[in-house]
Design a protein around this motif. Structure first.
Motif, PDB file in Angstrom:
ATOM      1  N   VAL A 146       0.837  -1.197   0.000  1.00 15.04           N
ATOM      2  CA  VAL A 146       0.000   0.000   0.000  1.00 15.04           C
ATOM      3  C   VAL A 146       0.874   1.250   0.000  1.00 15.04           C
ATOM      4  O   VAL A 146       0.625   2.212  -0.730  1.00 15.04           O
ATOM      5  N   ARG A 147       1.920   1.237   0.839  1.00 18.43           N
ATOM      6  CA  ARG A 147       2.817   2.394   0.910  1.00 18.43           C
ATOM      7  C   ARG A 147       3.454   2.680  -0.442  1.00 18.43           C
ATOM      8  O   ARG A 147       3.695   3.834  -0.792  1.00 18.43           O
ATOM      9  N   ARG A 148       3.711   1.604  -1.213  1.00 16.68           N
ATOM     10  CA  ARG A 148       4.321   1.775  -2.528  1.00 16.68           C
ATOM     11  C   ARG A 148       3.274   2.010  -3.616  1.00 16.68           C
ATOM     12  O   ARG A 148       3.600   2.052  -4.806  1.00 16.68           O
ATOM     13  N   HIS A 149       1.981   2.098  -3.222  1.00 16.90           N
ATOM     14  CA  HIS A 149       0.875   2.346  -4.147  1.00 16.90           C
ATOM     15  C   HIS A 149       0.710   1.218  -5.165  1.00 16.90           C
ATOM     16  O   HIS A 149       0.295   1.446  -6.305  1.00 16.90           O
ATOM     17  N   LEU A 150       0.997  -0.011  -4.721  1.00 14.26           N
ATOM     18  CA  LEU A 150       0.829  -1.173  -5.601  1.00 14.26           C
ATOM     19  C   LEU A 150      -0.519  -1.856  -5.379  1.00 14.26           C
ATOM     20  O   LEU A 150      -1.022  -2.546  -6.265  1.00 14.26           O
ATOM     21  N   VAL A 151      -1.087  -1.725  -4.181  1.00 17.76           N
ATOM     22  CA  VAL A 151      -2.436  -2.195  -3.890  1.00 17.76           C
ATOM     23  C   VAL A 151      -3.140  -1.099  -3.089  1.00 17.76           C
ATOM     24  O   VAL A 151      -2.510  -0.175  -2.584  1.00 17.76           O
ATOM     25  N   ASP A 152      -4.465  -1.221  -2.944  1.00 24.62           N
ATOM     26  CA  ASP A 152      -5.239  -0.158  -2.304  1.00 24.62           C
ATOM     27  C   ASP A 152      -5.650  -0.480  -0.871  1.00 24.62           C
ATOM     28  O   ASP A 152      -5.902   0.424  -0.080  1.00 24.62           O
ATOM     29  N   VAL A 153      -5.746  -1.770  -0.523  1.00 26.98           N
ATOM     30  CA  VAL A 153      -6.277  -2.167   0.783  1.00 26.98           C
ATOM     31  C   VAL A 153      -5.181  -2.834   1.596  1.00 26.98           C
ATOM     32  O   VAL A 153      -4.460  -3.702   1.098  1.00 26.98           O
ATOM     33  N   SER A 154      -5.054  -2.441   2.880  1.00 24.72           N
ATOM     34  CA  SER A 154      -3.979  -2.971   3.721  1.00 24.72           C
ATOM     35  C   SER A 154      -4.427  -4.077   4.656  1.00 24.72           C
ATOM     36  O   SER A 154      -3.668  -4.504   5.518  1.00 24.72           O
ATOM     37  N   CYS A 155      -5.672  -4.542   4.533  1.00 25.69           N
ATOM     38  CA  CYS A 155      -6.155  -5.620   5.401  1.00 25.69           C
ATOM     39  C   CYS A 155      -5.458  -6.931   5.061  1.00 25.69           C
ATOM     40  O   CYS A 155      -5.092  -7.187   3.908  1.00 25.69           O
ATOM     41  N   TYR A 156      -5.316  -7.782   6.078  1.00 24.03           N
ATOM     42  CA  TYR A 156      -4.720  -9.099   5.864  1.00 24.03           C
ATOM     43  C   TYR A 156      -5.661  -9.923   4.998  1.00 24.03           C
ATOM     44  O   TYR A 156      -6.834 -10.103   5.344  1.00 24.03           O
ATOM     45  N   PRO A 157      -5.216 -10.470   3.869  1.00 24.45           N
ATOM     46  CA  PRO A 157      -6.113 -11.150   2.915  1.00 24.45           C
ATOM     47  C   PRO A 157      -6.866 -12.338   3.481  1.00 24.45           C
ATOM     48  O   PRO A 157      -7.948 -12.664   2.991  1.00 24.45           O
ATOM     49  N   CYS A 158      -6.334 -12.999   4.521  1.00 25.02           N
ATOM     50  CA  CYS A 158      -6.990 -14.195   5.045  1.00 25.02           C
ATOM     51  C   CYS A 158      -8.220 -13.890   5.890  1.00 25.02           C
ATOM     52  O   CYS A 158      -9.055 -14.763   6.095  1.00 25.02           O
ATOM     53  N   CYS A 159      -8.317 -12.665   6.404  1.00 22.98           N
ATOM     54  CA  CYS A 159      -9.471 -12.339   7.245  1.00 22.98           C
ATOM     55  C   CYS A 159     -10.177 -11.066   6.809  1.00 22.98           C
ATOM     56  O   CYS A 159     -11.359 -10.871   7.110  1.00 22.98           O
ATOM     57  N   LEU A 160      -9.454 -10.168   6.145  1.00 26.47           N
ATOM     58  CA  LEU A 160     -10.006  -8.898   5.655  1.00 26.47           C
ATOM     59  C   LEU A 160     -10.652  -8.068   6.761  1.00 26.47           C
ATOM     60  O   LEU A 160     -11.558  -7.276   6.516  1.00 26.47           O
ATOM     61  N   SER A 161     -10.175  -8.270   8.003  1.00 26.49           N
ATOM     62  CA  SER A 161     -10.763  -7.542   9.122  1.00 26.49           C
ATOM     63  C   SER A 161      -9.763  -6.698   9.892  1.00 26.49           C
ATOM     64  O   SER A 161     -10.162  -5.788  10.617  1.00 26.49           O
ATOM     65  N   GLU A 162      -8.458  -6.987   9.741  1.00 24.95           N
ATOM     66  CA  GLU A 162      -7.440  -6.256  10.472  1.00 24.95           C
ATOM     67  C   GLU A 162      -6.313  -5.861   9.514  1.00 24.95           C
ATOM     68  O   GLU A 162      -6.063  -6.540   8.514  1.00 24.95           O
ATOM     69  N   VAL A 163      -5.642  -4.769   9.842  1.00 26.20           N
ATOM     70  CA  VAL A 163      -4.463  -4.376   9.079  1.00 26.20           C
ATOM     71  C   VAL A 163      -3.403  -5.460   9.197  1.00 26.20           C
ATOM     72  O   VAL A 163      -3.207  -6.040  10.278  1.00 26.20           O
ATOM     73  N   GLU A 164      -2.755  -5.781   8.091  1.00 30.00           N
ATOM     74  CA  GLU A 164      -1.753  -6.844   8.107  1.00 30.00           C
ATOM     75  C   GLU A 164      -0.472  -6.375   8.795  1.00 30.00           C
ATOM     76  O   GLU A 164       0.231  -5.496   8.306  1.00 30.00           O
ATOM     77  N   THR A 165      -0.197  -6.949   9.942  1.00 31.63           N
ATOM     78  CA  THR A 165       1.085  -6.787  10.620  1.00 31.63           C
ATOM     79  C   THR A 165       1.673  -8.172  10.808  1.00 31.63           C
ATOM     80  O   THR A 165       0.979  -9.182  10.677  1.00 31.63           O
ATOM     81  N   GLN A 166       2.944  -8.240  11.126  1.00 29.11           N
ATOM     82  CA  GLN A 166       3.562  -9.545  11.314  1.00 29.11           C
ATOM     83  C   GLN A 166       2.892 -10.320  12.435  1.00 29.11           C
ATOM     84  O   GLN A 166       2.606 -11.517  12.302  1.00 29.11           O
ATOM     85  N   HIS A 167       2.629  -9.668  13.554  1.00 31.84           N
ATOM     86  CA  HIS A 167       2.043 -10.370  14.692  1.00 31.84           C
ATOM     87  C   HIS A 167       0.605 -10.816  14.404  1.00 31.84           C
ATOM     88  O   HIS A 167       0.210 -11.918  14.798  1.00 31.84           O
ATOM     89  N   HIS A 168      -0.158  -9.970  13.724  1.00 29.89           N
ATOM     90  CA  HIS A 168      -1.523 -10.385  13.379  1.00 29.89           C
ATOM     91  C   HIS A 168      -1.492 -11.583  12.441  1.00 29.89           C
ATOM     92  O   HIS A 168      -2.221 -12.560  12.645  1.00 29.89           O
ATOM     93  N   MET A 169      -0.659 -11.506  11.414  1.00 28.97           N
ATOM     94  CA  MET A 169      -0.583 -12.567  10.415  1.00 28.97           C
ATOM     95  C   MET A 169      -0.162 -13.900  11.029  1.00 28.97           C
ATOM     96  O   MET A 169      -0.721 -14.951  10.703  1.00 28.97           O
TER      97      MET A 169
END
Length: 225
Positions: A146-169
Protein backbone atom coordinates in the motif's frame (compact mmCIF):
# COMPACT_ATOMS: atom_id res chain seq x y z
CA UNK A 1 26.85 2.27 7.48
CA UNK A 2 25.86 0.05 10.39
CA UNK A 3 22.18 -0.82 10.24
CA UNK A 4 21.63 -0.90 6.47
CA UNK A 5 20.88 -4.08 4.54
CA UNK A 6 19.79 -4.73 0.97
CA UNK A 7 16.56 -6.61 0.37
CA UNK A 8 16.83 -8.70 -2.81
CA UNK A 9 13.95 -8.07 -5.18
CA UNK A 10 14.11 -8.86 -8.90
CA UNK A 11 17.91 -8.99 -9.10
CA UNK A 12 18.33 -5.80 -11.11
CA UNK A 13 22.12 -5.83 -10.83
CA UNK A 14 22.24 -3.17 -8.12
CA UNK A 15 23.69 -5.10 -5.17
CA UNK A 16 27.49 -5.49 -5.12
CA UNK A 17 28.13 -9.10 -4.08
CA UNK A 18 31.35 -8.33 -2.28
CA UNK A 19 30.95 -4.83 -0.84
CA UNK A 20 27.27 -4.45 0.04
CA UNK A 21 25.43 -5.80 3.11
CA UNK A 22 22.85 -8.22 1.69
CA UNK A 23 23.11 -11.53 3.55
CA UNK A 24 22.73 -12.16 7.25
CA UNK A 25 23.49 -14.58 10.04
CA UNK A 26 25.39 -14.53 13.31
CA UNK A 27 28.49 -13.45 11.34
CA UNK A 28 26.83 -10.25 10.15
CA UNK A 29 25.66 -9.05 6.75
CA UNK A 30 28.51 -9.42 4.25
CA UNK A 31 29.83 -12.15 1.96
CA UNK A 32 33.00 -13.70 3.39
CA UNK A 33 34.27 -15.69 0.39
CA UNK A 34 37.11 -14.42 -1.80
CA UNK A 35 36.16 -12.23 -4.76
CA UNK A 36 35.60 -14.09 -8.05
CA UNK A 37 36.24 -12.46 -11.45
CA UNK A 38 33.06 -12.28 -13.51
CA UNK A 39 30.75 -12.30 -10.49
CA UNK A 40 29.98 -8.73 -9.50
CA UNK A 41 26.30 -8.23 -8.64
CA UNK A 42 23.56 -10.44 -7.27
CA UNK A 43 21.99 -10.74 -10.72
CA UNK A 44 25.03 -12.79 -11.78
CA UNK A 45 23.84 -15.51 -9.39
CA UNK A 46 20.22 -15.58 -10.55
CA UNK A 47 18.61 -17.62 -13.32
CA UNK A 48 16.32 -14.87 -14.64
CA UNK A 49 14.05 -17.17 -16.64
CA UNK A 50 13.31 -19.51 -13.71
CA UNK A 51 13.61 -16.91 -10.93
CA UNK A 52 15.94 -19.21 -9.01
CA UNK A 53 19.48 -19.00 -7.68
CA UNK A 54 22.12 -20.56 -9.92
CA UNK A 55 22.92 -23.19 -7.33
CA UNK A 56 25.88 -24.67 -9.17
CA UNK A 57 27.56 -21.23 -9.40
CA UNK A 58 26.96 -20.48 -5.74
CA UNK A 59 28.28 -23.88 -4.63
CA UNK A 60 31.35 -23.57 -6.85
CA UNK A 61 32.51 -20.12 -5.77
CA UNK A 62 31.29 -19.49 -2.21
CA UNK A 63 32.17 -21.02 1.14
CA UNK A 64 29.66 -23.07 3.10
CA UNK A 65 28.47 -20.17 5.24
CA UNK A 66 27.88 -17.91 2.24
CA UNK A 67 26.10 -20.70 0.37
CA UNK A 68 23.67 -21.09 3.25
CA UNK A 69 22.99 -17.37 3.41
CA UNK A 70 22.54 -16.86 -0.33
CA UNK A 71 20.43 -19.93 -1.10
CA UNK A 72 18.12 -19.26 1.83
CA UNK A 73 17.06 -15.88 0.38
CA UNK A 74 13.72 -16.27 -1.43
CA UNK A 75 13.55 -14.57 -4.82
CA UNK A 76 10.50 -12.46 -5.61
CA UNK A 77 8.21 -13.60 -8.40
CA UNK A 78 6.89 -10.01 -8.57
CA UNK A 79 8.75 -7.20 -10.30
CA UNK A 80 10.00 -5.66 -7.05
CA UNK A 81 13.16 -3.59 -7.13
CA UNK A 82 16.18 -4.36 -4.96
CA UNK A 83 15.86 -2.03 -2.00
CA UNK A 84 18.22 -0.68 0.64
CA UNK A 85 16.47 -0.84 4.01
CA UNK A 86 17.15 0.08 7.63
CA UNK A 87 17.48 -3.23 9.44
CA UNK A 88 16.59 -2.05 12.92
CA UNK A 89 13.16 -0.49 12.46
CA UNK A 90 9.79 -2.13 12.03
CA UNK A 91 9.29 -1.42 8.33
CA UNK A 92 12.84 -0.86 7.12
CA UNK A 93 12.60 2.94 7.50
CA UNK A 94 15.32 4.93 9.27
CA UNK A 95 14.40 6.73 12.48
CA UNK A 96 16.37 8.75 15.01
CA UNK A 97 15.13 6.44 17.78
CA UNK A 98 16.49 3.26 16.21
CA UNK A 99 19.74 4.98 15.25
CA UNK A 100 20.17 6.08 18.87
CA UNK A 101 19.50 2.53 20.13
CA UNK A 102 21.99 1.12 17.64
CA UNK A 103 24.58 3.70 18.72
CA UNK A 104 24.09 2.60 22.31
CA UNK A 105 24.99 -0.93 21.19
CA UNK A 106 21.90 -2.67 22.53
CA UNK A 107 20.07 -3.33 19.32
CA UNK A 108 23.11 -4.59 17.43
CA UNK A 109 23.98 -7.03 20.18
CA UNK A 110 20.38 -8.21 20.41
CA UNK A 111 20.20 -8.90 16.68
CA UNK A 112 23.46 -10.82 16.61
CA UNK A 113 22.45 -12.86 19.65
CA UNK A 114 19.12 -13.66 18.01
CA UNK A 115 20.94 -14.79 14.86
CA UNK A 116 23.07 -17.13 16.98
CA UNK A 117 19.96 -18.69 18.47
CA UNK A 118 18.33 -19.00 15.07
CA UNK A 119 21.31 -20.72 13.46
CA UNK A 120 21.47 -23.23 16.31
CA UNK A 121 18.03 -24.58 15.37
CA UNK A 122 17.68 -27.66 13.19
CA UNK A 123 15.33 -26.15 10.61
CA UNK A 124 15.52 -25.86 6.84
CA UNK A 125 17.32 -22.96 5.16
CA UNK A 126 14.09 -21.38 3.95
CA UNK A 127 12.62 -21.42 7.47
CA UNK A 128 15.83 -20.04 8.96
CA UNK A 129 15.93 -17.23 6.42
CA UNK A 130 12.27 -16.42 6.96
CA UNK A 131 12.82 -16.10 10.72
CA UNK A 132 15.90 -14.02 9.98
CA UNK A 133 13.82 -11.69 7.82
CA UNK A 134 11.34 -11.49 10.70
CA UNK A 135 14.22 -10.50 13.02
CA UNK A 136 15.07 -7.64 10.66
CA UNK A 137 11.32 -6.96 10.13
CA UNK A 138 12.20 -7.25 6.47
CA UNK A 139 9.12 -9.15 5.26
CA UNK A 140 7.07 -7.66 2.46
CA UNK A 141 3.58 -7.16 3.91
CA UNK A 142 0.42 -5.86 2.25
CA UNK A 143 0.74 -2.58 4.16
CA UNK A 144 4.14 -2.09 2.51
CA UNK A 145 2.55 -2.68 -0.90
CA UNK A 146 0.00 0.00 0.00
CA UNK A 147 2.82 2.39 0.91
CA UNK A 148 4.32 1.78 -2.53
CA UNK A 149 0.88 2.35 -4.15
CA UNK A 150 0.83 -1.17 -5.60
CA UNK A 151 -2.44 -2.19 -3.89
CA UNK A 152 -5.24 -0.16 -2.30
CA UNK A 153 -6.28 -2.17 0.78
CA UNK A 154 -3.98 -2.97 3.72
CA UNK A 155 -6.16 -5.62 5.40
CA UNK A 156 -4.72 -9.10 5.86
CA UNK A 157 -6.11 -11.15 2.92
CA UNK A 158 -6.99 -14.19 5.04
CA UNK A 159 -9.47 -12.34 7.25
CA UNK A 160 -10.01 -8.90 5.65
CA UNK A 161 -10.76 -7.54 9.12
CA UNK A 162 -7.44 -6.26 10.47
CA UNK A 163 -4.46 -4.38 9.08
CA UNK A 164 -1.75 -6.84 8.11
CA UNK A 165 1.08 -6.79 10.62
CA UNK A 166 3.56 -9.55 11.31
CA UNK A 167 2.04 -10.37 14.69
CA UNK A 168 -1.52 -10.38 13.38
CA UNK A 169 -0.58 -12.57 10.42
CA UNK A 170 1.43 -15.11 12.43
CA UNK A 171 -0.28 -15.29 15.81
CA UNK A 172 -3.55 -13.42 16.24
CA UNK A 173 -5.59 -13.66 13.05
CA UNK A 174 -8.83 -15.58 13.67
CA UNK A 175 -8.00 -17.83 10.72
CA UNK A 176 -4.87 -19.24 12.39
CA UNK A 177 -4.96 -18.37 16.10
CA UNK A 178 -6.20 -21.83 17.15
CA UNK A 179 -3.47 -23.53 15.08
CA UNK A 180 -0.81 -22.87 17.72
CA UNK A 181 -2.82 -24.63 20.41
CA UNK A 182 -3.94 -27.46 18.13
CA UNK A 183 -0.28 -28.25 17.34
CA UNK A 184 0.79 -28.13 20.98
CA UNK A 185 2.68 -24.85 20.74
CA UNK A 186 0.51 -22.63 22.94
CA UNK A 187 3.37 -22.28 25.47
CA UNK A 188 5.32 -20.24 22.88
CA UNK A 189 2.74 -17.45 22.77
CA UNK A 190 2.61 -15.76 26.22
CA UNK A 191 3.93 -12.16 26.10
CA UNK A 192 4.50 -12.37 22.35
CA UNK A 193 2.30 -9.33 21.65
CA UNK A 194 4.70 -7.13 23.63
CA UNK A 195 7.91 -8.60 22.19
CA UNK A 196 10.07 -8.00 19.17
CA UNK A 197 11.40 -11.09 17.39
CA UNK A 198 14.76 -10.82 19.13
CA UNK A 199 13.07 -10.96 22.52
CA UNK A 200 10.84 -13.80 21.37
CA UNK A 201 13.78 -15.90 20.18
CA UNK A 202 15.67 -15.24 23.40
CA UNK A 203 12.69 -16.42 25.45
CA UNK A 204 12.12 -19.41 23.19
CA UNK A 205 15.78 -20.44 23.53
CA UNK A 206 15.04 -21.39 27.16
CA UNK A 207 12.22 -23.74 26.11
CA UNK A 208 12.24 -27.22 24.57
CA UNK A 209 14.24 -27.14 21.32
CA UNK A 210 11.81 -29.37 19.41
CA UNK A 211 8.92 -27.11 20.40
CA UNK A 212 10.78 -24.01 19.21
CA UNK A 213 11.62 -25.62 15.87
CA UNK A 214 7.97 -26.55 15.42
CA UNK A 215 7.02 -22.93 16.14
CA UNK A 216 9.42 -21.71 13.45
CA UNK A 217 7.88 -24.10 10.93
CA UNK A 218 4.39 -22.90 11.85
CA UNK A 219 5.42 -19.29 11.19
CA UNK A 220 6.94 -20.24 7.84
CA UNK A 221 3.84 -22.18 6.73
CA UNK A 222 1.45 -19.41 7.80
CA UNK A 223 3.49 -16.84 5.89
CA UNK A 224 3.72 -19.10 2.81
CA UNK A 225 -0.04 -19.73 2.62
Amino acid sequence: MEGLIWRVGNGTHIIDLWADPWVGDEDRRFIQSNRVDGLNVEGDLIDEARREWRVEVVEQHFNERDQRCILSIPLSSRNLQDELTWAYSKYGVYSVKTAYMLGKGGNSEDFHRAWGILWSLEVSLKVRHYCGAFIYTNLLLVRELVRRHLVDVSCYPCCLSEVETQHHMLFFCSSIASLWGDLGCHSLLPRIAEEGMCETLERWSKLDLTLVQKGCYIMWNVWAM
